[in-house]
Design a protein around this motif. Structure first.
Motif, PDB file in Angstrom:
ATOM      1  N   ASN A  24     -31.049   4.463  44.703  1.00 41.90           N
ATOM      2  CA  ASN A  24     -30.291   4.899  43.525  1.00 41.90           C
ATOM      3  C   ASN A  24     -28.929   5.394  43.987  1.00 41.90           C
ATOM      4  O   ASN A  24     -28.777   5.841  45.126  1.00 41.90           O
ATOM      5  CB  ASN A  24     -31.058   6.044  42.839  1.00 41.90           C
ATOM      6  N   ILE A  25     -27.947   5.325  43.094  1.00 40.83           N
ATOM      7  CA  ILE A  25     -26.655   5.946  43.401  1.00 40.83           C
ATOM      8  C   ILE A  25     -26.437   7.101  42.441  1.00 40.83           C
ATOM      9  O   ILE A  25     -26.705   6.994  41.234  1.00 40.83           O
ATOM     10  CB  ILE A  25     -25.486   4.936  43.368  1.00 40.83           C
ATOM     11  N   HIS A  26     -25.986   8.224  43.015  1.00 38.24           N
ATOM     12  CA  HIS A  26     -25.813   9.440  42.219  1.00 38.24           C
ATOM     13  C   HIS A  26     -24.412   9.999  42.490  1.00 38.24           C
ATOM     14  O   HIS A  26     -23.994  10.081  43.655  1.00 38.24           O
ATOM     15  CB  HIS A  26     -26.880  10.470  42.618  1.00 38.24           C
ATOM     16  N   PRO A  27     -23.693  10.416  41.436  1.00 40.34           N
ATOM     17  CA  PRO A  27     -22.305  10.833  41.630  1.00 40.34           C
ATOM     18  C   PRO A  27     -22.119  12.288  42.062  1.00 40.34           C
ATOM     19  O   PRO A  27     -21.390  13.052  41.426  1.00 40.34           O
ATOM     20  CB  PRO A  27     -21.666  10.545  40.266  1.00 40.34           C
ATOM     21  N   SER A  28     -22.787  12.668  43.143  1.00 46.56           N
ATOM     22  CA  SER A  28     -22.503  13.950  43.803  1.00 46.56           C
ATOM     23  C   SER A  28     -22.939  13.809  45.246  1.00 46.56           C
ATOM     24  O   SER A  28     -23.604  12.837  45.613  1.00 46.56           O
ATOM     25  CB  SER A  28     -23.260  15.120  43.150  1.00 46.56           C
ATOM     26  N   SER A  44     -28.537   0.859  32.594  1.00 46.95           N
ATOM     27  CA  SER A  44     -28.728   1.329  31.213  1.00 46.95           C
ATOM     28  C   SER A  44     -27.450   1.184  30.386  1.00 46.95           C
ATOM     29  O   SER A  44     -27.492   1.352  29.172  1.00 46.95           O
ATOM     30  CB  SER A  44     -29.129   2.809  31.185  1.00 46.95           C
ATOM     31  N   GLY A  45     -26.304   0.941  31.051  1.00 49.57           N
ATOM     32  CA  GLY A  45     -25.055   1.000  30.280  1.00 49.57           C
ATOM     33  C   GLY A  45     -23.950   0.139  30.833  1.00 49.57           C
ATOM     34  O   GLY A  45     -24.101  -1.066  31.009  1.00 49.57           O
ATOM     35  N   ARG A  46     -22.856   0.816  31.167  1.00 47.92           N
ATOM     36  CA  ARG A  46     -21.574   0.190  31.510  1.00 47.92           C
ATOM     37  C   ARG A  46     -21.652  -0.889  32.592  1.00 47.92           C
ATOM     38  O   ARG A  46     -21.012  -1.922  32.513  1.00 47.92           O
ATOM     39  CB  ARG A  46     -20.670   1.344  31.970  1.00 47.92           C
ATOM     40  N   GLY A  47     -22.382  -0.603  33.662  1.00 49.56           N
ATOM     41  CA  GLY A  47     -22.606  -1.634  34.680  1.00 49.56           C
ATOM     42  C   GLY A  47     -21.481  -1.841  35.681  1.00 49.56           C
ATOM     43  O   GLY A  47     -21.376  -2.911  36.276  1.00 49.56           O
ATOM     44  N   SER A  48     -20.662  -0.808  35.932  1.00 44.03           N
ATOM     45  CA  SER A  48     -19.579  -1.023  36.903  1.00 44.03           C
ATOM     46  C   SER A  48     -20.119  -1.080  38.340  1.00 44.03           C
ATOM     47  O   SER A  48     -19.577  -1.805  39.172  1.00 44.03           O
ATOM     48  CB  SER A  48     -18.482   0.040  36.752  1.00 44.03           C
ATOM     49  N   ASN A  49     -21.172  -0.345  38.633  1.00 44.25           N
ATOM     50  CA  ASN A  49     -21.773  -0.476  39.967  1.00 44.25           C
ATOM     51  C   ASN A  49     -22.443  -1.838  40.121  1.00 44.25           C
ATOM     52  O   ASN A  49     -22.399  -2.445  41.198  1.00 44.25           O
ATOM     53  CB  ASN A  49     -22.770   0.653  40.235  1.00 44.25           C
ATOM     54  N   LEU A  50     -23.064  -2.319  39.052  1.00 44.18           N
ATOM     55  CA  LEU A  50     -23.604  -3.679  39.064  1.00 44.18           C
ATOM     56  C   LEU A  50     -22.482  -4.664  39.391  1.00 44.18           C
ATOM     57  O   LEU A  50     -22.662  -5.558  40.239  1.00 44.18           O
ATOM     58  CB  LEU A  50     -24.222  -4.007  37.692  1.00 44.18           C
ATOM     59  N   ALA A  51     -21.328  -4.509  38.733  1.00 42.65           N
ATOM     60  CA  ALA A  51     -20.202  -5.419  38.975  1.00 42.65           C
ATOM     61  C   ALA A  51     -19.787  -5.376  40.449  1.00 42.65           C
ATOM     62  O   ALA A  51     -19.473  -6.409  41.043  1.00 42.65           O
ATOM     63  CB  ALA A  51     -19.031  -5.060  38.067  1.00 42.65           C
ATOM     64  N   ILE A  83     -14.776   9.605  41.682  1.00 47.78           N
ATOM     65  CA  ILE A  83     -16.070   9.376  42.361  1.00 47.78           C
ATOM     66  C   ILE A  83     -16.528   7.929  42.148  1.00 47.78           C
ATOM     67  O   ILE A  83     -17.023   7.278  43.074  1.00 47.78           O
ATOM     68  CB  ILE A  83     -17.134  10.376  41.857  1.00 47.78           C
ATOM     69  N   LEU A  84     -16.326   7.430  40.920  1.00 51.08           N
ATOM     70  CA  LEU A  84     -16.801   6.075  40.608  1.00 51.08           C
ATOM     71  C   LEU A  84     -16.152   5.028  41.518  1.00 51.08           C
ATOM     72  O   LEU A  84     -16.823   4.094  41.973  1.00 51.08           O
ATOM     73  CB  LEU A  84     -16.519   5.748  39.136  1.00 51.08           C
ATOM     74  N   LYS A  85     -14.864   5.209  41.793  1.00 47.45           N
ATOM     75  CA  LYS A  85     -14.173   4.290  42.718  1.00 47.45           C
ATOM     76  C   LYS A  85     -14.878   4.276  44.067  1.00 47.45           C
ATOM     77  O   LYS A  85     -15.050   3.225  44.686  1.00 47.45           O
ATOM     78  CB  LYS A  85     -12.734   4.769  42.935  1.00 47.45           C
ATOM     79  N   ALA A  86     -15.256   5.468  44.522  1.00 46.46           N
ATOM     80  CA  ALA A  86     -15.957   5.567  45.815  1.00 46.46           C
ATOM     81  C   ALA A  86     -17.348   4.936  45.718  1.00 46.46           C
ATOM     82  O   ALA A  86     -17.826   4.304  46.668  1.00 46.46           O
ATOM     83  CB  ALA A  86     -16.048   7.031  46.245  1.00 46.46           C
ATOM     84  N   GLU A  87     -17.995   5.079  44.564  1.00 46.10           N
ATOM     85  CA  GLU A  87     -19.331   4.480  44.373  1.00 46.10           C
ATOM     86  C   GLU A  87     -19.285   2.966  44.572  1.00 46.10           C
ATOM     87  O   GLU A  87     -20.190   2.373  45.165  1.00 46.10           O
ATOM     88  CB  GLU A  87     -19.850   4.770  42.962  1.00 46.10           C
ATOM     89  N   HIS A  88     -18.216   2.369  44.036  1.00 49.04           N
ATOM     90  CA  HIS A  88     -18.136   0.902  44.073  1.00 49.04           C
ATOM     91  C   HIS A  88     -18.018   0.362  45.493  1.00 49.04           C
ATOM     92  O   HIS A  88     -18.375  -0.783  45.757  1.00 49.04           O
ATOM     93  CB  HIS A  88     -16.965   0.420  43.210  1.00 49.04           C
TER      94      HIS A  88
END
Ligand code: GRF
Length: 206
Positions: free
Chosen positions: A110-114, A12-19, A173-178
Motif C-alpha cells: 500500500n502507499i500512504h501519504p506520511s 477507489s478514486g482518482r487513480g494518479s498512483n495507478l497512472a 507528497i503526491l508528486k513524491a508518491e508517483h
C-alpha cells in the motif's frame, strides 16, 4: 523474455498512483506489468485511466455485497483469476479484514501519504500540519491486519513549508508518491526485498 511480476492494482478514486504505475510498466524493461485494476467504486476515475491504457479494469462495488467477507471473496477471485503476484493498493479506501490480509500477506503493498509510523489512518497531511513537523512524505509498506502498520519497503521525504495547507502539502507528497510507488514495485519485482518479522530488509545496491 523473463516473466514480469503481475500486479493487481486496487483503487477507489482518482487513480494518479495507478497512472504512475501504468507509465512505469509501459517500459518493457520494467520488471512488472499490470494484470488487472479493481475498484470498489464504479465511478472511480481511475477505472477510465486503466481502460484508456487498454488494461482489464472492473468495479467490484462493496455496496452490492451484504458483508465484507463476500466483497473480499469476489476481490480475491478476481485477483486470482488474473494470476496476480503482487497486489498494489493505490488509494483503495476499504479496510480489509484480517482474513484477506493474511491470504495475501507478503504479496500486498500500500502507499500512504506520511512517513509511517507517523500519522497512520485518515487525513495524514492534516495530522502532519497539526503536529508541526517540518518534514513529511510517503511510505510504501506491506499490508498487514493492522492499518498502515506493515513492514516498510520504501519512503520519500518532502519538506513541510510555512504557509502549507492540507492541499498544498498533499500535492507535494503526491508528486513524491508517483516516483516512490514504481521504485518500490521494482525493488520487490527484482527480489530485493525480504521480510524479517516486522521489518522489510531491502537490498538497495545498484
Ligand atoms: C494517495 O495520496 C495515496 O497515498 C492515498 O490515497 C491517495 C490516492 O490518490 N492512499 P490517487 O487515487 O492515487 O490519485
Amino acid at each position: 523474455m523473463v516473466s514480469r511480476l503481475r500486479l493487481g492494482v486496487l483503487i477507489s478514486g482518482r487513480g494518479s498512483n495507478l497512472a504512475a504505475l501504468i507509465e512505469a510498466c509501459a517500459d518493457p524493461a520494467f520488471p512488472a506489468e499490470i494484470a488487472c485494476v479493481l475498484s470498489n467504486r464504479p465511478e472511480a476515475r481511475g477505472l477510465d485511466i486503466a481502460r484508456e491504457a487498454g488494461l482489464p479494469a472492473r468495479a467490484i462495488d462493496h455496496k452490492a455485497h451484504e458483508s465484507r467477507e463476500s466483497f473480499e471473496a469476489e476481490l480475491d477471485r478476481a485477483l486470482r483469476a488474473a494470476d496476480v503476484g503482487l497486489v498494489c493498493s493505490a488509494g483503495f479506501m476499504r479496510v480489509l479484514t484480517a482474513g484477506f490480509t493474511r491470504a495475501w500477506e507478503g504479496r500486498m503493498i500500500n502507499i500512504h501519504p506520511s512517513l509511517l509510523p507517523s500519522f497512520p489512518g485518515l487525513h495524514p497531511q492534516a495530522q502532519a500540519l497539526a503536529a508541526g513537523v517540518k518534514v513529511s512524505g510517503c511510505t510504501v509498506h506491506y499490508v498487514t491486519a493492522d492499518v498502515d502498520a506493515g513492514p516498510i519497503v520504501a519512503q520519500a521525504a518532502v519538506p513541510v513549508l510555512a504557509g502549507d495547507d492540507e492541499d498544498s502539502l498533499a500535492a507535494r507528497i503526491l508528486k513524491a508518491e508517483h516516483k516512490l510507488y514504481p521504485r518500490a514495485v521494482r525493488l520487490i519485482a527484482d527480489g530485493r526485498v525480504r521480510i524479517e518479522g516486522q521489518v522489510a530488509v531491502v537490498d538497495e545496491r545498484e
